[in-house]
Enzyme design. Structure first.
Site, PDB file in Angstrom:
ATOM      1  N   GLN A 174       9.896  -9.312  -3.555  1.00  0.00           N
ATOM      2  CA  GLN A 174       8.924 -10.098  -4.175  1.00  0.00           C
ATOM      3  C   GLN A 174       9.066 -11.420  -4.187  1.00  0.00           C
ATOM      4  O   GLN A 174       7.987 -12.324  -3.631  1.00  0.00           O
ATOM      5  CB  GLN A 174       8.546  -9.474  -5.506  1.00  0.00           C
ATOM      6  CG  GLN A 174       7.703  -8.379  -5.383  1.00  0.00           C
ATOM      7  CD  GLN A 174       7.589  -7.965  -6.790  1.00  0.00           C
ATOM      8  OE1 GLN A 174       7.895  -8.643  -8.194  1.00  0.00           O
ATOM      9  NE2 GLN A 174       7.072  -6.556  -7.139  1.00  0.00           N
ATOM     10  N   SER A 224      18.443  30.061 -25.347  1.00  0.00           N
ATOM     11  CA  SER A 224      19.156  31.030 -26.453  1.00  0.00           C
ATOM     12  C   SER A 224      19.754  30.351 -27.627  1.00  0.00           C
ATOM     13  O   SER A 224      20.041  29.075 -27.639  1.00  0.00           O
ATOM     14  CB  SER A 224      20.132  31.748 -25.631  1.00  0.00           C
ATOM     15  OG  SER A 224      21.186  30.827 -25.176  1.00  0.00           O
ATOM     16  N   GLY A 241       2.349   6.767  -8.206  1.00  0.00           N
ATOM     17  CA  GLY A 241       0.925   6.673  -7.839  1.00  0.00           C
ATOM     18  C   GLY A 241       0.393   7.773  -7.426  1.00  0.00           C
ATOM     19  O   GLY A 241      -0.912   8.021  -7.710  1.00  0.00           O
ATOM     20  N   SER A 263       3.275   3.901  -2.673  1.00  0.00           N
ATOM     21  CA  SER A 263       2.762   4.712  -3.966  1.00  0.00           C
ATOM     22  C   SER A 263       1.869   4.153  -4.832  1.00  0.00           C
ATOM     23  O   SER A 263       0.961   4.786  -4.930  1.00  0.00           O
ATOM     24  CB  SER A 263       4.110   5.310  -4.579  1.00  0.00           C
ATOM     25  OG  SER A 263       3.806   6.142  -5.575  1.00  0.00           O
ATOM     26  N   TYR A 315       0.762  -1.177  -0.007  1.00  0.00           N
ATOM     27  CA  TYR A 315       0.077  -0.012  -0.017  1.00  0.00           C
ATOM     28  C   TYR A 315       0.808   1.299   0.116  1.00  0.00           C
ATOM     29  O   TYR A 315       0.688   2.189   0.863  1.00  0.00           O
ATOM     30  CB  TYR A 315      -0.861  -0.012   1.290  1.00  0.00           C
ATOM     31  CG  TYR A 315      -2.169   0.674   0.884  1.00  0.00           C
ATOM     32  CD1 TYR A 315      -3.073   0.321   0.104  1.00  0.00           C
ATOM     33  CD2 TYR A 315      -2.373   2.179   1.662  1.00  0.00           C
ATOM     34  CE1 TYR A 315      -4.485   1.134  -0.113  1.00  0.00           C
ATOM     35  CE2 TYR A 315      -3.557   2.668   1.589  1.00  0.00           C
ATOM     36  CZ  TYR A 315      -4.278   2.556   0.601  1.00  0.00           C
ATOM     37  OH  TYR A 315      -5.548   3.098   0.459  1.00  0.00           O
ATOM     38  N   ASP A 357      13.353  -0.794 -18.977  1.00  0.00           N
ATOM     39  CA  ASP A 357      13.349   0.089 -17.740  1.00  0.00           C
ATOM     40  C   ASP A 357      14.712   0.062 -17.099  1.00  0.00           C
ATOM     41  O   ASP A 357      15.177   1.182 -16.541  1.00  0.00           O
ATOM     42  CB  ASP A 357      12.329  -0.522 -16.855  1.00  0.00           C
ATOM     43  CG  ASP A 357      12.039   0.266 -15.427  1.00  0.00           C
ATOM     44  OD1 ASP A 357      11.141   1.070 -15.573  1.00  0.00           O
ATOM     45  OD2 ASP A 357      12.583  -0.523 -14.604  1.00  0.00           O
ATOM     46  N   HIS A 414       6.033  -4.342 -12.646  1.00  0.00           N
ATOM     47  CA  HIS A 414       7.409  -4.434 -13.411  1.00  0.00           C
ATOM     48  C   HIS A 414       7.678  -5.918 -13.366  1.00  0.00           C
ATOM     49  O   HIS A 414       7.422  -6.908 -12.765  1.00  0.00           O
ATOM     50  CB  HIS A 414       8.364  -3.700 -12.104  1.00  0.00           C
ATOM     51  CG  HIS A 414       9.877  -3.673 -12.866  1.00  0.00           C
ATOM     52  ND1 HIS A 414      10.048  -3.484 -14.059  1.00  0.00           N
ATOM     53  CD2 HIS A 414      10.975  -3.941 -12.132  1.00  0.00           C
ATOM     54  CE1 HIS A 414      11.515  -3.556 -14.062  1.00  0.00           C
ATOM     55  NE2 HIS A 414      11.933  -3.745 -13.123  1.00  0.00           N
ATOM     56  N   THR A 454      12.752  -6.317  -4.800  1.00  0.00           N
ATOM     57  CA  THR A 454      13.923  -7.379  -3.802  1.00  0.00           C
ATOM     58  C   THR A 454      13.193  -8.296  -2.924  1.00  0.00           C
ATOM     59  O   THR A 454      13.915  -9.237  -2.499  1.00  0.00           O
ATOM     60  CB  THR A 454      14.919  -6.562  -3.146  1.00  0.00           C
ATOM     61  OG1 THR A 454      14.061  -5.420  -2.578  1.00  0.00           O
ATOM     62  CG2 THR A 454      15.733  -5.785  -4.081  1.00  0.00           C
TER      63      THR A 454
END
Length: 333
Positions: free
Chosen positions: A86, A252, A134, A27, A25, A191, A108, A84
Site C-alpha cells: 500500500q 462431554s 470477501g 477477496s 480486485y 487486529d 485495515h 505491505t
C-alpha cells in the site's frame, strides 16, 4: 459500549453523484465493487496492467484503469491491496492524483496508524472493515443480509466524511447487520494482537506444543495429530456458532471438567506473555520490525516459515489428510 449504526443511520444519496474506485480486485475488492454497483453506485476498478485479476474485473463488467487514472477519475478511493504494498502504491499512484475534497478509504488501519501513509489535510480518510472474507460479504449481500463491519473516521476535511463512510458501508451491505464505530488505532492494535496471540501465533504454538508433548512422551504422532490439531476444528466451530458456554454444553462432562480445572494453567502461563505482545504492538516495536523485515526482503520471515514446514506435525498431517475423503485432497502451497 460501542456505537453501532444500521441501515436507517446511513443514506446512499451522498454517493449518488460520486465515483468510487476500488484499488485491488481480490477477496474484499471484488465483493466491495459488486455490492456497491448493485447498490446503484458508480464503481471503477484500479489494477496494474499485469494483474491476474484484470480479466476477471472486466468480465464482471467493470471499467478497469491504472491506479493513477482511477484516482484522477474517482471521488472516493478504497485501497484494498495488501498492507505491505500500500505505501508504494499510494506514493506512486494515488497521492500525486489527489485533489482537495476527495476521500481515501481502507479496510485495515496499519499504514495510517503507523505513519506509512500520511494523507494531505484536505482530503477525507476513513475505514470500512467487514468482519468476514470477501466471498461472505458478497453472499450475504445477495441474500439480502450483511456482514458486520467496523467504521472509523481518521480525517474529516469536508465535514461529510462520516456520512460518506456510512453510505459506503451501506453500499456493501454492512449496515444491514450493524457497523461498529472504532478508531484506526483500536482496529489496528486489536487486529494485530488477535492474529499474534490467539488466532494465528497463539493457536499454532498451542498445537505444536501439545503435539510435541504427546510425541515426546512416547505416544504415536498420528494420535497426537488427531487430539491436538484435527479435532480443534470441532471445538472452534462450536465456539464460533454458540460461544464458549455453548461449546461446553455440547461436549462431554469429562472434557468440560478438564477444561475448567486445567485450562487456567495455560491461561496463567500465557497471559503475561500476551500483555508483552500487546505492548510491542502499542509502542510500535512490531510495526518497525515488520517494516524493516520487508525492506530487507524478509530473511527472518522466510526462514521461520520454512523451518515450520519441516515440523513433524506437517508430515503426519499430510499423510492423515489423505485418509479423509471429505477434504479436497489438494494441498495449499
Amino acid at each position: 459500549m460501542a456505537k453501532i449504526y444500521y441501515d436507517e443511520d446511513a443514506s446512499l444519496g451522498i454517493l449518488a453523484m460520486k465515483t468510487v474506485a476500488i484499488v485491488g480486485y481480490g477477496s474484499q475488492g471484488h465483493a466491495h465493487a459488486l455490492n456497491l454497483r448493485d447498490s446503484g453506485i458508480r464503481v471503477i476498478v484500479a489494477l496494474d496492467d499485469k494483474s491476474p485479476h484484470r480479466k476477471t474485473a472486466m468480465e464482471d463488467g467493470f471499467s478497469v484503469y491504472t491506479t493513477s487514472r482511477a484516482t484522477q477519475e474517482a471521488d472516493v478511493i478504497m485501497i484494498l491491496t495488501p498492507d505491505t504494498v500500500q505505501p508504494a502504491v499510494y506514493k506512486e499512484c494515488i497521492e500525486p492524483n489527489l485533489t482537495p475534497g476527495k476521500a481515501i478509504a481502507f479496510a485495515h488501519g496499519f499504514n495510517i496508524h503507523f505513519g506509512q501513509i500520511v494523507p494531505p489535510k484536505d482530503i477525507d480518510v476513513f475505514m470500512v472493515a467487514p468482519k468476514g472474507p470477501g466471498h461472505l460479504v458478497r453472499w450475504m449481500y445477495e441474500e439480502g443480509k450483511g456482514v458486520p463491519a467496523l467504521i472509523s473516521i481518521h480525517q474529516d476535511a469536508t465535514g461529510s466524511c462520516r456520512d460518506i463512510a456510512l453510505a459506503y458501508a451501506k453500499g456493501i451491505g454492512a449496515t444491514r447487520a450493524g457497523v461498529i464505530e472504532t478508531t484506526f488505532r483500536e482496529e489496528t492494535e486489536t487486529d494485530l494482537f488477535g492474529e499474534q496471540a490467539v488466532l494465528c501465533g497463539g493457536a499454532t504454538a498451542l498445537i505444536k506444543a501439545g503435539f510435541e508433548t504427546l510425541v515426546e512422551a512416547g505416544y504415536q504422532p498420528e494420535m497426537a495429530y488427531f487430539e491436538c490439531l484435527h479435532e480443534l476444528k470441532l471445538i472452534v466451530d462450536l465456539i464460533y456458532q454458540h460461544g464458549i458456554a455453548g461449546m461446553r454444553y455440547s461436549i462431554s462432562d469429562t472434557a468440560k471438567y478438564g477444561d475448567v480445572t486445567r485450562g487456567d494453567r495455560v491461561y496463567e502461563a500465557v497471559k503475561p506473555l500476551m500483555k508483552q505482545m500487546l505492548k510491542e504492538i502499542q509502542d510500535g516495536e512490531f510495526a518497525r520490525e515488520w517494516i524493516l523485515e520487508n525492506q530487507a526482503n524478509r530473511p527472518v520471515y522466510n526462514a521461520l516459515l520454512n523451518k515450520d514446514k519441516e515440523h513433524l506435525v506437517e508430515k503426519v498431517g499430510k499423510e492423515l489428510r489423505q485418509m479423509m475423503p471429505w477434504l479436497s485432497g489438494k494441498e495449499l502451497k
